[in-house]
Design an enzyme around this catalytic site. Structure first.
Site, PDB file in Angstrom:
ATOM      1  N   PHE A   1      -8.534  -6.605  -0.138  1.00 35.03           N
ATOM      2  CA  PHE A   1      -8.475  -5.136  -0.281  1.00 35.03           C
ATOM      3  C   PHE A   1      -7.004  -5.118  -0.023  1.00 35.03           C
ATOM      4  O   PHE A   1      -5.849  -5.688   0.336  1.00 35.03           O
ATOM      5  CB  PHE A   1      -9.310  -4.658   1.635  1.00 35.03           C
ATOM      6  CG  PHE A   1      -8.530  -2.958   2.014  1.00 35.03           C
ATOM      7  CD1 PHE A   1      -9.663  -2.110   1.199  1.00 35.03           C
ATOM      8  CD2 PHE A   1      -7.561  -3.134   2.274  1.00 35.03           C
ATOM      9  CE1 PHE A   1      -9.143  -1.257   1.695  1.00 35.03           C
ATOM     10  CE2 PHE A   1      -7.077  -1.507   2.661  1.00 35.03           C
ATOM     11  CZ  PHE A   1      -8.054  -0.613   2.674  1.00 35.03           C
TER      12      PHE A   1
ATOM     13  N   ASP B   1      -0.367 -10.187  -1.957  1.00 38.95           N
ATOM     14  CA  ASP B   1       0.171  -8.432  -0.955  1.00 38.95           C
ATOM     15  C   ASP B   1       0.303  -9.910   0.664  1.00 38.95           C
ATOM     16  O   ASP B   1      -1.062  -9.820   1.246  1.00 38.95           O
ATOM     17  CB  ASP B   1      -1.579  -8.280  -1.111  1.00 38.95           C
ATOM     18  CG  ASP B   1      -1.307  -7.047  -0.094  1.00 38.95           C
ATOM     19  OD1 ASP B   1      -1.008  -6.753   0.844  1.00 38.95           O
ATOM     20  OD2 ASP B   1      -2.906  -6.425  -0.262  1.00 38.95           O
TER      21      ASP B   1
ATOM     22  N   LYS C   1       2.744  -2.563   6.688  1.00 38.51           N
ATOM     23  CA  LYS C   1       2.198  -2.391   8.731  1.00 38.51           C
ATOM     24  C   LYS C   1       3.741  -3.300   9.426  1.00 38.51           C
ATOM     25  O   LYS C   1       3.827  -2.274   9.858  1.00 38.51           O
ATOM     26  CB  LYS C   1       0.972  -3.392   8.243  1.00 38.51           C
ATOM     27  CG  LYS C   1      -0.094  -2.919   7.673  1.00 38.51           C
ATOM     28  CD  LYS C   1      -1.751  -3.497   8.377  1.00 38.51           C
ATOM     29  CE  LYS C   1      -2.671  -3.106   7.842  1.00 38.51           C
ATOM     30  NZ  LYS C   1      -3.536  -1.878   7.766  1.00 38.51           N
TER      31      LYS C   1
HETATM   32  C1  PLP Z   1      -3.712  -6.433   2.439  1.00 40.13           C
HETATM   33  C2  PLP Z   1      -3.613  -5.243   3.308  1.00 40.13           C
HETATM   34  N1  PLP Z   1      -3.077  -4.601   2.075  1.00 40.13           N
HETATM   35  C3  PLP Z   1      -3.060  -3.404   1.894  1.00 40.13           C
HETATM   36  C4  PLP Z   1      -3.338  -1.899   2.787  1.00 40.13           C
HETATM   37  C5  PLP Z   1      -3.173  -0.579   2.708  1.00 40.13           C
HETATM   38  O1  PLP Z   1      -1.996   0.143   3.231  1.00 40.13           O
HETATM   39  P1  PLP Z   1      -1.543   0.659   4.025  1.00 40.13           P
HETATM   40  O2  PLP Z   1      -2.977   1.283   4.569  1.00 40.13           O
HETATM   41  O3  PLP Z   1      -0.863   1.232   4.632  1.00 40.13           O
HETATM   42  O4  PLP Z   1      -2.054   1.849   2.225  1.00 40.13           O
HETATM   43  C6  PLP Z   1      -4.293  -3.120   3.813  1.00 40.13           C
HETATM   44  C7  PLP Z   1      -4.563  -1.943   4.671  1.00 40.13           C
HETATM   45  O5  PLP Z   1      -5.127  -2.570   5.805  1.00 40.13           O
HETATM   46  C8  PLP Z   1      -3.892  -4.139   3.916  1.00 40.13           C
HETATM   47  O6  PLP Z   1      -4.740  -4.566   4.831  1.00 40.13           O
END
Ligand code: PLP
Length: 412
Positions: free
Chosen positions: A153, A238, A267
């Site tokens: 994700f 990520d 986050k």
């Molecule tokens: C690993 C990871 N990358 C990217 C995102 C996306 O982040 P945002 O919702 O702040 O765009 C998330 C959101 O849950 C995530 O868990």
């Protein structure tokens, strides 16, 4: 219908609904992009949150792992208040102190050398991929493809939907931007097979969060790093969910003995204030002026807040606390496994933990926990995820486990 007419009708309807009927209003006013638990939250403090009826909840979702120091931590509130009175926002054509101070702290405590600030995780990954594509254009004969993994994700922009290897997010929006190959996670051979002269980078979560808290083999990331180095392509991690102490170290990569070329954060970086960032090694820092930007990215209000959160996390060794309490929580969950034979697996690192069942009971269990005052996340039809604030105590874990036990019994 003309615009004023439409607004008139809507206003009438909205006024007819009582002020306290927020949930009906939401259905009228907001695009329905997800399902919500039927509760309106009005206050939070530490690990606890309260609804508009005064009921209290132990929050093990923590704003999707963003409120790393819990709700309204004094250190964040103080920084927000101070900066709000000083300088909230100004364009990025000027130097601002909070942005540079935050950059310095992040760079001092990571293996990366340069940083770009943005507003969310999706944007951080998007920027990281743009940087890798720029690198591909300048250094790899125009290579542009990025290899990502199934069940990953990476966010909700169109490009990050293409990067996210889950068909349920992709299918509603096809055709998707090109240049992403989704291959099996925790399988180095799959990455090798997908690599070609068109590849500029591999993008991975060190532990897949949204995909169900999937923990790779201990040597997976090292193998990926070696392959990337051999091929001269970039390794992007990520760490939007795993970063800022969530898995027991400030960044998850530290536990796997690797150093990414680019890393995305969001986050926990803001502790509840919206911020994202991507950091790069000097060797991958190939942007020139004008090639990327963001109006709000790195603004003084958010950077001063994030700096206060990060400094607290570092000064108080919060990652070690997350590791210790996470181990305690995992041991309690292991005991539950003895008691309930439908618990199939417990997976986790630090305070990113999933409980998987051999039946699709996650939704029912979530509601049973909710009814008893515990907030958890249904990460898969057969798994729930816990991501409490990193400042959670053993006592609060005990309380959560007691509620969970009761909810699990109801399932029987
Ligand atoms: C690993 C990871 N990358 C990217 C995102 C996306 O982040 P945002 O919702 O702040 O765009 C998330 C959101 O849950 C995530 O868990």
């Amino acid at each position: 219908m003309t615009f004023p007419d439409k607004l008139g009708n809507l206003n009438q309807e909205v006024q007819q609904l009582s002020q306290s009927n927020w949930q009906e209003l939401e259905k009228k006013l907001l695009l329905q992009t997800g399902t919500r638990v039927p509760v309106t939250m009005v206050r939070g403090q530490g690990t606890w949150t309260w609804d508009d009826q005064g009921r209290e909840y132990l929050d093990f979702t923590c704003g999707w792992a963003a409120n790393c120091l819990g709700h309204c931590p004094p250190v964040l509130v103080k920084a927000l208040e101070k900066q709000a009175r000083t300088l909230i926002h100004i364009s990025d054509q000027f130097y601002t102190v909070p942005q540079i101070e935050l950059a310095q702290l992040l760079i001092e405590h990571s293996c990366l050398d340069k940083i770009f600030f943005c507003n969310s995780g999706a944007e951080a990954n998007e920027g990281a991929v743009k940087l890798a594509r720029r690198y591909g254009k300048l250094r790899l004969n125009g290579a542009y493809e990025v290899i990502t993994t199934l069940n990953s994700f990476h966010g909700r922009t169109l490009a990050m939907t293409a990067a996210t290897g889950q068909s349920r997010f992709q299918e509603p929006y096809t055709p998707l931007p090109v240049g992403f190959l989704n291959v099996e996670y925790n399988n180095i051979e799959a990455i090798k097979r997908a690599t070609s002269e068109k590849t500029c980078a591999v993008l991975l979560e060190p532990i897949q969060g949204e995909g169900g808290v999937n923990i790779p083999d201990d040597d997976y990331l090292q193998k990926v790093q070696s392959w990337c180095r051999e091929k001269g392509i970039l390794l992007i991690l990520d760490e939007v969910q795993t970063g800022i102490g969530r898995t027991g170290t400030l960044f998850a990569y530290e536990q796997y003995g690797v150093e990414p070329d680019i890393m995305a954060l969001a986050k926990g970086l803001g502790g509840g204030v919206p911020i994202g960032a991507f950091l790069a090694k000097e060797s991958a820092s190939v942007f020139s002026p004008g090639e990327h930007g963001s109006t709000y990215g790195g603004n003084p209000l958010v950077c001063a807040s994030s700096h206060a959160v990060l400094k607290y996390v570092i000064d108080h060794n919060i990652p070690a606390q997350a590791k210790r309490v996470g181990n305690y929580f995992m041991s309690k969950l292991e005991s539950l496994k003895q008691q309930f034979d439908f618990i199939a697996e417990i997976r986790g690192r630090g305070l990113l933990i999933a409980l998987e069942f051999n039946q699709e009971i996650a939704e029912r269990l979530l509601m049973a926990c909710f009814d008893r005052g515990l907030l958890v996340n249904r990460v898969k039809p057969n798994a729930i995820r816990f991501m409490p604030p990193l400042i959670i105590t053993e006592k609060e874990v005990d309380r959560a486990v007691a509620i969970l036990t009761d909810a699990l019994k109801e399932k029987n």
